[in-house]
Design a protein around this motif. Structure first.
Motif, short mmCIF file in Angstrom:
data_model
loop_
_atom_site.label_atom_id
_atom_site.label_comp_id
_atom_site.label_asym_id
_atom_site.label_seq_id
_atom_site.Cartn_x
_atom_site.Cartn_y
_atom_site.Cartn_z
N ILE A 80 1.10 -1.05 -0.09
CA ILE A 80 0.17 -0.03 -0.21
C ILE A 80 1.08 1.88 0.06
N PRO A 81 0.76 2.35 -0.79
CA PRO A 81 1.55 3.37 -1.22
C PRO A 81 1.62 4.80 0.34
N PRO A 82 1.88 4.89 1.10
CA PRO A 82 2.25 5.72 1.59
C PRO A 82 1.26 7.03 1.12
N ASP A 83 0.87 7.81 2.41
CA ASP A 83 -0.18 9.06 2.11
C ASP A 83 1.23 10.34 1.66
N PRO A 84 1.19 10.94 0.91
CA PRO A 84 1.96 12.65 0.39
C PRO A 84 2.47 13.03 1.50
N VAL A 85 2.86 13.37 1.39
CA VAL A 85 3.88 14.43 2.16
C VAL A 85 3.20 15.79 2.17
N PRO A 86 2.71 16.21 3.03
CA PRO A 86 1.93 17.40 2.74
C PRO A 86 3.13 18.31 2.28
N THR A 87 2.37 19.47 1.71
CA THR A 87 3.45 20.77 1.47
C THR A 87 2.71 22.28 1.57
N GLY A 88 1.77 21.93 2.10
CA GLY A 88 1.40 23.00 3.06
C GLY A 88 -0.20 23.82 2.67
N ALA A 89 -0.73 23.34 1.44
CA ALA A 89 -1.51 23.74 1.24
C ALA A 89 -2.35 22.59 -0.27
N THR A 90 -3.57 22.94 -0.62
CA THR A 90 -4.53 21.43 -1.68
C THR A 90 -3.65 22.01 -2.96
N ARG A 91 -3.88 21.15 -3.62
CA ARG A 91 -3.19 21.25 -4.96
C ARG A 91 -4.61 22.37 -5.67
N VAL A 100 -2.70 29.46 20.37
CA VAL A 100 -3.14 30.09 20.06
C VAL A 100 -3.82 30.15 18.93
N ALA A 101 -5.44 31.24 19.04
CA ALA A 101 -6.34 30.57 18.05
C ALA A 101 -5.67 31.66 16.74
N ILE A 102 -6.85 31.38 15.75
CA ILE A 102 -6.28 31.65 14.26
C ILE A 102 -7.25 33.48 14.45
N GLY A 103 -8.09 33.74 15.28
CA GLY A 103 -8.05 35.06 15.61
C GLY A 103 -6.99 35.87 16.85
N ASP A 104 -6.34 35.74 17.40
CA ASP A 104 -5.04 35.73 17.43
C ASP A 104 -3.71 36.44 16.65
N VAL A 105 -3.89 35.57 15.53
CA VAL A 105 -2.78 35.90 14.24
C VAL A 105 -2.67 36.58 13.51
N GLU A 136 5.92 25.47 11.42
CA GLU A 136 5.14 24.61 12.74
C GLU A 136 3.60 25.51 13.08
N LEU A 137 4.07 26.11 13.75
CA LEU A 137 2.03 26.93 14.73
C LEU A 137 1.16 26.36 13.41
N LEU A 138 1.47 26.85 12.63
CA LEU A 138 1.15 27.27 11.36
C LEU A 138 0.20 26.30 11.17
N GLU A 139 1.25 25.54 11.28
CA GLU A 139 0.29 23.56 10.57
C GLU A 139 -0.34 22.83 11.74
N LYS A 140 0.13 23.26 13.05
CA LYS A 140 -1.25 23.37 14.23
C LYS A 140 -2.06 23.56 14.01
N LEU A 141 -2.52 25.47 13.12
CA LEU A 141 -3.74 25.88 13.43
C LEU A 141 -4.32 25.06 12.20
N GLY A 142 -3.78 23.93 11.74
CA GLY A 142 -4.51 23.53 10.09
C GLY A 142 -4.02 24.48 9.66
N PHE A 143 -2.66 24.71 8.70
CA PHE A 143 -2.36 25.49 7.35
C PHE A 143 -3.26 24.86 6.01
#
Length: 334
Positions: free
Chosen positions: A23-34, A105-110, A141-148
């Protein structure tokens, strides 16, 4: 389980393991959708990349695109231009305060918005107290935690300091976090030196298997002398726009005014830039050698014709050197 039963189960277990390994591995996220274009903008400090980005992002939003502008320069001037001179809290300083208070940290903070443009600043360490590149890495790294990776934008524009010799500032190129790079330069040697360095970084990481390319060059403060145009042709990238060295632009930029508005005097210029950036292909550049870069300028402008004269031992001492006995041990050969 008996020994016979255990031995009979081994081929089945092996088959299951082989099937799972296939089974191929999940693609590595690059920071955004295609569907999202992530574009990193680089340029020498003071060349006007933050001015260009603030107006470009505003025009893209007015054209109906969803735009996220992220300032990745420790000067934090990208959002100040967008917000009319108003500074917004940076991700790094907000993260530090929240951590000390035991809060998340929440989205509205930054993240803040103006007329359809969403914007935030990563920020940087205090002067002399940290590495700007490490601050960039911590911010993402923080942006990734916020759901980038899950945000639904048409464009994510990253405003980066042009000095990509530091790993943190070269992050989008080194880790394929963006699809293409835009460089901002002018008809001067220093800004084109930085632009050439960015092209060198792109070429280096492409040789290592990277996919980031250079979308093109934006010529800012264009006085018509043509060196930036010649540079773009030499390295094999297109010119996306030439913003003139006009006093009206300089004055409005100094007053934190957005000039990339539909219907305004400079609206068509930035509308054209927006379309060119959107459609720019990621080119593989051909960086210039130092001599080739100097060759774009007139001899009197860069000091050509100067001959390098080697210094001597007497020059360094200010007097003729006195011979001293050698302490080297010489062994006789048999």
């Amino acid at each position: 389980m008996t020994l016979a039963t255990r031995e009979a189960a081994l081929p089945l277990a092996a088959a299951l393991l082989r099937a799972e390994a296939a089974i191929p591995p999940d693609p590595v996220p690059t920071g955004a959708t295609r569907e999202t274009q992530v574009i990193a903008i680089y340029g020498k400090g003071g060349i006007g990349k933050s001015f260009t980005l603030a107006n470009l992002s505003y025009m893209l939003a007015q054209q109906g695109r969803r735009v996220l502008l992220i300032g990745c320069d420790p000067k934090s001037d990208t959002t100040s231009l967008l917000f009319g001179g108003r500074a917004c809290p940076t991700i790094i300083e907000t993260s530090t305060k929240k951590k000390l208070a035991g809060e998340a940290v929440a989205i509205g903070d930054v993240c803040f918005k103006r007329d359809g443009v969403f914007a935030m600043e990563l920020g940087g360490p205090e002067v002399g107290r940290g590495c700007g590149g490490r601050g960039i890495i911590h911010g993402f790294e923080l942006l990734e935690k916020l759901g980038f990776h899950e945000w639904g934008f048409d464009y994510v524009l990253l405003d980066f300091l042009g000095d990509v010799v530091c790993g943190g500032f070269g992050l989008p190129i080194a880790r394929d976090m963006c699809q293409k790079v835009i460089v901002v330069g002018s008809n001067d040697l220093q800004s084109l030196y930085v632009a050439n360095n960015v092209c060198s970084a792109v070429e280096y990481f492409r040789k290592l298997g990277g996919n980031v390319g250079v979308g093109g060059l934006v010529i800012n403060k264009d006085d018509g002398t043509g060196e930036a145009q010649a540079f773009a042709e030499s390295v094999g990238i297109p010119v996306l726009a030439a913003i003139p060295a006009d006093d009206d632009i300089r004055r409005k930029s100094a007053n934190y005014e957005i000039i990339g508005r539909p219907g305004d005097r400079w609206g068509p210029l930035f509308a054209g830039l927006a379309e060119n950036v959107a459609g720019a292909l990621p080119h593989q550049p051909r960086p210039l050698s130092q001599d080739a870069l100097l060759g774009l300028f007139k001899g009197e402008a860069v000091g050509r014709g100067v001959v390098l004269e080697a210094a001597s031992e007497a020059d360094m001492r200010g007097a003729a050197p006195q011979p001293r006995p050698s302490l080297e041990v010489v062994y006789d050969t048999v």
